[in-house]
Write a protein that holds these residues in place. Structure first.
Motif, PDB file in Angstrom:
ATOM      1  N   VAL A 126       0.841  -1.203   0.000  1.00  0.00           N
ATOM      2  CA  VAL A 126       0.000   0.000   0.000  1.00  0.00           C
ATOM      3  C   VAL A 126       0.874   1.251   0.000  1.00  0.00           C
ATOM      4  O   VAL A 126       0.637   2.203  -0.759  1.00  0.00           O
ATOM      5  CB  VAL A 126      -0.940   0.001   1.218  1.00  0.00           C
ATOM      6  N   ASN A 127       1.915   1.267   0.821  1.00  0.00           N
ATOM      7  CA  ASN A 127       2.804   2.424   0.879  1.00  0.00           C
ATOM      8  C   ASN A 127       3.606   2.580  -0.405  1.00  0.00           C
ATOM      9  O   ASN A 127       3.894   3.696  -0.840  1.00  0.00           O
ATOM     10  CB  ASN A 127       3.737   2.302   2.077  1.00  0.00           C
ATOM     11  N   ALA A 128       3.952   1.465  -1.032  1.00  0.00           N
ATOM     12  CA  ALA A 128       4.649   1.528  -2.313  1.00  0.00           C
ATOM     13  C   ALA A 128       3.762   2.170  -3.370  1.00  0.00           C
ATOM     14  O   ALA A 128       4.220   2.977  -4.189  1.00  0.00           O
ATOM     15  CB  ALA A 128       5.076   0.126  -2.748  1.00  0.00           C
ATOM     16  N   HIS A 129       2.466   1.822  -3.380  1.00  0.00           N
ATOM     17  CA  HIS A 129       1.530   2.426  -4.336  1.00  0.00           C
ATOM     18  C   HIS A 129       1.382   3.922  -4.086  1.00  0.00           C
ATOM     19  O   HIS A 129       1.341   4.718  -5.031  1.00  0.00           O
ATOM     20  CB  HIS A 129       0.172   1.736  -4.226  1.00  0.00           C
ATOM     21  N   LYS A 130       1.287   4.320  -2.827  1.00  0.00           N
ATOM     22  CA  LYS A 130       1.212   5.743  -2.507  1.00  0.00           C
ATOM     23  C   LYS A 130       2.441   6.483  -3.034  1.00  0.00           C
ATOM     24  O   LYS A 130       2.340   7.584  -3.579  1.00  0.00           O
ATOM     25  CB  LYS A 130       1.120   5.938  -0.986  1.00  0.00           C
ATOM     26  N   THR A 131       3.579   5.856  -2.859  1.00  0.00           N
ATOM     27  CA  THR A 131       4.841   6.477  -3.272  1.00  0.00           C
ATOM     28  C   THR A 131       4.921   6.627  -4.783  1.00  0.00           C
ATOM     29  O   THR A 131       5.304   7.681  -5.300  1.00  0.00           O
ATOM     30  CB  THR A 131       6.016   5.634  -2.748  1.00  0.00           C
ATOM     31  N   LEU A 132       4.562   5.572  -5.494  1.00  0.00           N
ATOM     32  CA  LEU A 132       4.591   5.624  -6.952  1.00  0.00           C
ATOM     33  C   LEU A 132       3.575   6.627  -7.474  1.00  0.00           C
ATOM     34  O   LEU A 132       3.857   7.383  -8.420  1.00  0.00           O
ATOM     35  CB  LEU A 132       4.330   4.232  -7.523  1.00  0.00           C
TER      36      LEU A 132
END
Length: 442
Positions: A126-132
């Motif tokens: 989830v945090n990776a998606h937010k970052t991207l």
């Protein structure tokens, strides 16, 4: 059992969250033409105006002046992406994140013993998606005790899940009772259960072993702490907490395996210790003296400011004045007061700066808040952009792949409405994200 749960988590995530992007990737034509209104292809140099980026199979093939279509570009068939009303620049790079968590203080301490690695795997994705989604197509993850981010790194590279390209340090290394001692703040009889036994080292031999154990896990670099930390659950201060022979043993062993070394350090004594040992970057570097500046210039090490941590502290304290234990709260209050002083000292001297937020302490997906703080504390918008592209790519050892828009590099692009060279806050509102030639956000 933990490995099985973690594997199952990623299988579920791949099945439920990646179907659309994977289909987009499969359907992506061989040639894509991105028409840019303004193109900052090489941050640090002037924008080149109306341009067309030619992409083949996820790589930049060429960059041409003007807005070309398939016919005038000489291609029989090509997808046209119209960004003629926007400013296009390379995918952004955050050199300091912690993808597995978005909590802090006492809540993070509880999370450490409550969440299984499988649950952390969901949080990391989830945090990776937010970052991207925020335009950061590459990140350097500096600390993960459970191997979750190493697994996520490999899943992204294999195309199983969608996320930024991840450079990962595995479990960070410190001395016993140092910043990376996970048993701090808990009862003494819990130490055996909470101590990883592979990332704490006391003495040169133990420190060499700690590096080798991380290398065996498949890490991309080594992360160590030579000083205490703001969030360390101990009132032992922020000064040096590692001896010279220990730091030297870590760096020598990392070099033996071709690994760079990133260093958590707040106090000037720990910064100087690390720079003399020959490390590649200093993270935080909150207190710096003239000798520190001279060592930065002599060694060519990067400074990663992580100014955004103060945003995380302020937001959590506003929501709960008791979010941090008293020992930690005193350090938090100090960190808020002195934030930016080191950056103001280093920028005029020409020390190399790389962009890094410490997201996880600050909020994931809000990485671009760092730009505003960098400009507030002495950098120009252009310098801040260089830090998040050209310099960060160099620090991560990825200059041949990312950091600029040039033939042969990955087609990692972002676009914004407005000129980031005159108003860096437009980078908080990224409207287009492409990674490896695949559109993630439009």
């Amino acid at each position: 059992m933990r490995r099985t749960a973690l594997a199952l988590a990623f299988i579920v995530l791949a099945a439920t969250t990646v179907s659309s992007p994977s289909s987009a990737q499969a359907a992506t034509p061989r040639v894509v033409l991105v028409q840019a209104g303004q193109l900052l292809d090489r941050p640090g140099r002037p924008a080149r105006g109306a341009s067309t980026i030619v992409i083949r199979d996820g790589r930049i093939a060429e960059v041409r002046d003007g807005h070309l279509d398939a016919a005038t570009a000489g291609f029989d068939a090509a997808e046209i992406i119209d960004l003629r009303d926007r400013y296009v620049l390379p995918g952004l790079i955050d050199s300091h994140v912690h993808l597995t968590s978005d909590t802090g203080g006492v809540a993070a301490q509880l999370e450490q013993v409550q969440l299984e690695p499988a649950a952390k795997a969901y949080d990391a994705l989830v945090n990776a998606h937010k970052t991207l989604s925020a335009g950061f197509t590459t990140v350097r993850n500096l600390g993960d005790r459970d191997g979750v981010t190493l697994a996520l790194r490999d899943a992204v590279r294999a195309g199983k899940v969608v996320g930024p390209n991840i450079v990962d340090a595995g479990a960070s290394i410190s001395t016993t009772s140092g910043h990376m001692d996970g048993a701090l703040g808990f009862r003494d009889d819990l130490r055996e259960a909470l101590d990883r036994h592979d990332n704490l080292c006391d003495g040169p031999d133990a420190c060499r072993r700690a590096v080798r154990l991380q290398v065996a896990r498949g890490v991309d670099l080594i992360k160590i702490a030579t000083t205490g930390g703001v969030n360390s659950r101990i009132g032992a201060g922020l000064g040096q907490q590692m001896f010279e022979d220990e730091a030297a043993a870590i760096v020598q062993t990392a070099r033996q395996y071709g690994k760079k070394v990133a260093v958590h350090a707040h106090g000037a004594d720990g910064v100087k210790l690390a720079l003399k040992a020959g490390v590649d970057s200093i993270e935080h570097g909150t207190v710096l003296d003239d000798e520190c500046v001279a060592l930065f210039l002599k060694t060519g090490a990067y400074y990663v400011p992580t100014l955004s941590t103060v945003n995380g502290y302020l937001e959590r304290l506003a929501a709960d004045p008791d979010a941090y234990s008293p020992a930690v709260r005193a350090k938090v209050d100090w960190r808020i007061k002195v934030t930016g002083e080191s950056l103001q000292k280093l920028v005029p001297r020409g020390v190399k700066i790389a962009f890094g937020t410490d997201a996880g302490v600050s909020k994931h997906g809000r990485n671009a808040d760092e730009f505003e703080l960098m400009v507030r504390f002495g950098m120009t918008p252009s310098q801040a952009l260089v830090a998040a592209t050209v310099n960060a790519a160099d620090l991560l050892g990825l200059s041949a792949e990312v950091g600029t828009i040039e033939p042969g590099k990955r087609a990692d692009l972002v676009a914004v409405s407005g000129d980031p060279l005159s108003d860096v806050t437009v980078l908080k509102r990224v409207s287009f994200v492409m990674k490896d030639g695949v559109i993630f956000r439009h």
